[in-house]
Structures are given as C-alpha cells and as structure tokens.
Scaffold this motif. Sequence first.
Motif, PDB file in Angstrom:
ATOM      1  N   ILE A 273       0.815  -1.206   0.000  1.00 21.18           N
ATOM      2  CA  ILE A 273       0.000   0.000   0.000  1.00 21.18           C
ATOM      3  C   ILE A 273       0.854   1.263   0.000  1.00 21.18           C
ATOM      4  CG2 ILE A 273      -1.764   1.258   1.277  1.00 21.18           C
ATOM      5  CD1 ILE A 273      -2.746  -1.501   2.243  1.00 21.18           C
ATOM      6  N   GLY A 274       0.450   2.241  -0.831  1.00 19.56           N
ATOM      7  CA  GLY A 274       1.178   3.492  -0.992  1.00 19.56           C
ATOM      8  C   GLY A 274       0.860   4.515   0.080  1.00 19.56           C
ATOM      9  N   ILE A 275       1.276   5.746  -0.179  1.00 15.83           N
ATOM     10  CA  ILE A 275       1.046   6.848   0.741  1.00 15.83           C
ATOM     11  C   ILE A 275       0.185   7.913   0.062  1.00 15.83           C
ATOM     12  CG2 ILE A 275       3.116   6.465   2.129  1.00 15.83           C
ATOM     13  CD1 ILE A 275       4.550   8.593   0.562  1.00 15.83           C
ATOM     14  N   ALA A 276      -0.503   8.694   0.868  1.00 16.73           N
ATOM     15  CA  ALA A 276      -1.287   9.837   0.390  1.00 16.73           C
ATOM     16  C   ALA A 276      -0.566  11.093   0.860  1.00 16.73           C
ATOM     17  CB  ALA A 276      -2.704   9.792   0.955  1.00 16.73           C
ATOM     18  N   LEU A 277      -0.358  12.044  -0.056  1.00 21.75           N
ATOM     19  CA  LEU A 277       0.366  13.276   0.254  1.00 21.75           C
ATOM     20  C   LEU A 277      -0.449  14.489  -0.152  1.00 21.75           C
ATOM     21  CD1 LEU A 277       2.682  11.210  -1.302  1.00 21.75           C
ATOM     22  CD2 LEU A 277       4.077  12.896  -0.147  1.00 21.75           C
ATOM     23  N   VAL A 278      -0.324  15.562   0.626  1.00 21.55           N
ATOM     24  CA  VAL A 278      -0.868  16.868   0.268  1.00 21.55           C
ATOM     25  C   VAL A 278       0.334  17.794   0.132  1.00 21.55           C
ATOM     26  CG1 VAL A 278      -2.310  18.814   0.990  1.00 21.55           C
ATOM     27  CG2 VAL A 278      -3.004  16.459   1.551  1.00 21.55           C
ATOM     28  N   VAL A 279       0.458  18.458  -1.018  1.00 23.81           N
ATOM     29  CA  VAL A 279       1.575  19.354  -1.285  1.00 23.81           C
ATOM     30  C   VAL A 279       1.026  20.768  -1.428  1.00 23.81           C
ATOM     31  CG1 VAL A 279       3.531  19.861  -2.784  1.00 23.81           C
ATOM     32  CG2 VAL A 279       2.811  17.477  -2.443  1.00 23.81           C
ATOM     33  N   ASN A 280       1.466  21.666  -0.545  1.00 22.56           N
ATOM     34  CA  ASN A 280       1.006  23.047  -0.535  1.00 22.56           C
ATOM     35  C   ASN A 280       1.981  23.936  -1.305  1.00 22.56           C
ATOM     36  OD1 ASN A 280      -0.037  25.570  -0.004  1.00 22.56           O
ATOM     37  ND2 ASN A 280       0.590  25.604   2.140  1.00 22.56           N
ATOM     38  N   ASN A 281       1.645  24.242  -2.534  1.00 24.05           N
ATOM     39  CA  ASN A 281       2.478  25.149  -3.334  1.00 24.05           C
ATOM     40  C   ASN A 281       1.915  26.570  -3.349  1.00 24.05           C
ATOM     41  OD1 ASN A 281       4.493  23.291  -4.123  1.00 24.05           O
ATOM     42  ND2 ASN A 281       3.049  22.369  -5.547  1.00 24.05           N
ATOM     43  N   THR A 282       1.027  26.895  -2.419  1.00 26.68           N
ATOM     44  CA  THR A 282       0.472  28.241  -2.316  1.00 26.68           C
ATOM     45  C   THR A 282       1.411  29.113  -1.486  1.00 26.68           C
ATOM     46  OG1 THR A 282      -0.789  28.030  -0.243  1.00 26.68           O
ATOM     47  CG2 THR A 282      -1.829  27.158  -2.256  1.00 26.68           C
ATOM     48  N   PRO A 283       1.191  30.433  -1.483  1.00 26.65           N
ATOM     49  CA  PRO A 283       2.039  31.325  -0.682  1.00 26.65           C
ATOM     50  C   PRO A 283       1.590  31.446   0.780  1.00 26.65           C
ATOM     51  CG  PRO A 283       0.580  32.613  -2.072  1.00 26.65           C
ATOM     52  CD  PRO A 283       0.355  31.176  -2.436  1.00 26.65           C
ATOM     53  N   SER A 284       0.574  30.701   1.186  1.00 30.03           N
ATOM     54  CA  SER A 284       0.048  30.779   2.556  1.00 30.03           C
ATOM     55  C   SER A 284      -0.016  29.389   3.176  1.00 30.03           C
ATOM     56  CB  SER A 284      -1.370  31.362   2.538  1.00 30.03           C
ATOM     57  OG  SER A 284      -1.374  32.632   1.939  1.00 30.03           O
ATOM     58  N   PRO A 285       0.016  29.310   4.514  1.00 32.06           N
ATOM     59  CA  PRO A 285      -0.127  27.992   5.146  1.00 32.06           C
ATOM     60  C   PRO A 285      -1.527  27.431   4.903  1.00 32.06           C
ATOM     61  CG  PRO A 285      -0.088  29.728   6.809  1.00 32.06           C
ATOM     62  CD  PRO A 285       0.171  30.379   5.483  1.00 32.06           C
ATOM     63  N   ILE A 286      -1.632  26.107   4.950  1.00 31.23           N
ATOM     64  CA  ILE A 286      -2.929  25.431   4.907  1.00 31.23           C
ATOM     65  C   ILE A 286      -2.985  24.476   6.087  1.00 31.23           C
ATOM     66  CG2 ILE A 286      -3.256  25.697   2.415  1.00 31.23           C
ATOM     67  CD1 ILE A 286      -2.434  22.741   2.089  1.00 31.23           C
TER      68      ILE A 286
ATOM     69  N   GLU B  65      -4.848  25.947  -9.022  1.00 31.72           N
ATOM     70  CA  GLU B  65      -5.069  24.636  -9.622  1.00 31.72           C
ATOM     71  C   GLU B  65      -5.058  23.617  -8.486  1.00 31.72           C
ATOM     72  OE1 GLU B  65      -3.036  22.137 -13.131  1.00 31.72           O
ATOM     73  OE2 GLU B  65      -1.806  22.365 -11.314  1.00 31.72           O
ATOM     74  N   VAL B  66      -6.112  22.815  -8.413  1.00 34.24           N
ATOM     75  CA  VAL B  66      -6.200  21.742  -7.425  1.00 34.24           C
ATOM     76  C   VAL B  66      -6.183  20.438  -8.216  1.00 34.24           C
ATOM     77  CG1 VAL B  66      -7.566  20.749  -5.563  1.00 34.24           C
ATOM     78  CG2 VAL B  66      -7.525  23.230  -5.867  1.00 34.24           C
ATOM     79  N   LYS B  67      -5.187  19.603  -7.931  1.00 37.96           N
ATOM     80  CA  LYS B  67      -4.985  18.423  -8.770  1.00 37.96           C
ATOM     81  C   LYS B  67      -4.651  17.205  -7.919  1.00 37.96           C
ATOM     82  CE  LYS B  67      -1.313  18.688 -11.326  1.00 37.96           C
ATOM     83  NZ  LYS B  67      -0.330  18.894 -12.404  1.00 37.96           N
ATOM     84  N   VAL B  68      -5.332  16.098  -8.216  1.00 36.05           N
ATOM     85  CA  VAL B  68      -5.016  14.805  -7.611  1.00 36.05           C
ATOM     86  C   VAL B  68      -4.322  13.972  -8.675  1.00 36.05           C
ATOM     87  CG1 VAL B  68      -5.932  12.678  -6.604  1.00 36.05           C
ATOM     88  CG2 VAL B  68      -6.983  14.880  -6.034  1.00 36.05           C
ATOM     89  N   GLU B  69      -3.173  13.414  -8.312  1.00 40.54           N
ATOM     90  CA  GLU B  69      -2.449  12.517  -9.217  1.00 40.54           C
ATOM     91  C   GLU B  69      -2.185  11.209  -8.490  1.00 40.54           C
ATOM     92  OE1 GLU B  69       1.123  14.274 -10.737  1.00 40.54           O
ATOM     93  OE2 GLU B  69       0.012  15.718 -11.945  1.00 40.54           O
TER      94      GLU B  69
ATOM     95  N   PHE C 110      -2.127  18.163  -5.054  1.00 38.38           N
ATOM     96  CA  PHE C 110      -1.316  19.371  -5.240  1.00 38.38           C
ATOM     97  C   PHE C 110      -2.232  20.575  -5.245  1.00 38.38           C
ATOM     98  CE2 PHE C 110       1.219  16.108  -7.373  1.00 38.38           C
ATOM     99  CZ  PHE C 110       2.488  16.342  -6.858  1.00 38.38           C
ATOM    100  N   ILE C 111      -1.875  21.600  -4.492  1.00 36.72           N
ATOM    101  CA  ILE C 111      -2.557  22.885  -4.564  1.00 36.72           C
ATOM    102  C   ILE C 111      -1.515  23.864  -5.097  1.00 36.72           C
ATOM    103  CG2 ILE C 111      -3.869  24.628  -3.327  1.00 36.72           C
ATOM    104  CD1 ILE C 111      -4.475  22.353  -1.258  1.00 36.72           C
ATOM    105  N   ASN C 112      -1.705  24.279  -6.353  1.00 35.77           N
ATOM    106  CA  ASN C 112      -0.701  25.032  -7.094  1.00 35.77           C
ATOM    107  C   ASN C 112      -1.213  26.386  -7.528  1.00 35.77           C
ATOM    108  OD1 ASN C 112       1.075  22.732  -7.233  1.00 35.77           O
ATOM    109  ND2 ASN C 112      -0.161  21.925  -8.917  1.00 35.77           N
ATOM    110  N   PRO C 113      -0.329  27.391  -7.573  1.00 34.03           N
ATOM    111  CA  PRO C 113      -0.712  28.627  -8.238  1.00 34.03           C
ATOM    112  C   PRO C 113      -0.985  28.329  -9.713  1.00 34.03           C
ATOM    113  CG  PRO C 113       1.338  28.896  -7.022  1.00 34.03           C
ATOM    114  CD  PRO C 113       1.015  27.436  -7.029  1.00 34.03           C
ATOM    115  N   ARG C 114      -1.916  29.046 -10.294  1.00 33.79           N
ATOM    116  CA  ARG C 114      -2.193  28.839 -11.729  1.00 33.79           C
ATOM    117  C   ARG C 114      -1.059  29.395 -12.548  1.00 33.79           C
ATOM    118  NH1 ARG C 114      -7.858  30.927 -13.130  1.00 33.79           N
ATOM    119  NH2 ARG C 114      -6.802  30.881 -15.099  1.00 33.79           N
TER     120      ARG C 114
END
Length: 152
Positions: A18-31, A111-115, A147-151
Amino acid sequence: MRFIPTLFAYYATSVAAIGIALVVNNTPSPIYVWSVGGSIGARNDIRPGGGIYWERMHRDERSGGIAIKVTKTPDGLYSGAPQQIFAYNLEGEQVWYDLSSVFGEPFVGYEVKVEMDAGESIVWPNGTNPGGSRVKSASNEGNLFLFINPRS
C-alpha cells in the motif's frame, strides 16, 4: 515534473504494497489538514511554498474511507470554513479516490490536482469543480498526491 523529497521517495519505494497519500502546498500561505475517518485526527499545519503532509494509506475500521480535509484557516474544520476534501477508500487491491468540497471552494484561483502513480488525474484548473463526479480507482500500491498550485 513532480518533486518528492528524498525521504518520501525512499519510503514510497522501500515499502511494499500500500502506498502513501500526500498533500503538497504550493500556495504562498499555510494550509491546515485533518485526516478524518471514524474519528478526527490532529490538525497538521502545512507551510507554504512546498510544505507536505503525508500518511500511509489505510482503511478506517469504522467508516471505511478516509477524508483528508484541507482549509485555509486554522479552525476551518470546526468553523464552517470552505473545505477541500481529498478522499480515498481502500478496497481489496484497489484504492478509490475523489476530490470534492463543502461549505464553498477554498482554493478558487488555484489549480487543485489529484495525481496517482498508476491512475488517472483529477484536475480542478481554477480551484472549482468543473462538473460531475470524478471518482477514480487504481492499484493501492501507487502513491496518491493532492497538489494545490498557483495557476500558470
């Protein structure tokens, strides 16, 4: 190109099954992130500009699935703030995954993206649901990323 810190790359490739689930914050503010199943996990503060939250994917004995809830405010899970919901459910050798929101869409303009390593992506190019259900499934051996990314 996806950046995975060395520790996570090692962990992801050295652990079988079983793999892992990750959240990556690429925004300029904390989440702020909570892992929710039959109970609510502790709040995790994710720094801006590439901060990461991760957990080994698991099945909750009470609820079955896991909802990783993400907000822009520290008390967002309890204050009715907009929540981005990155959900997964392990079923046999498969993982089912989805992206949704409740109480509004917290990442409008991003951009909010699940890969998934071995599966299809779910993309909200403007931080809003482009319409319809986008539930996907893949082998549970892959790693799942939000991934939460700036557009661009």
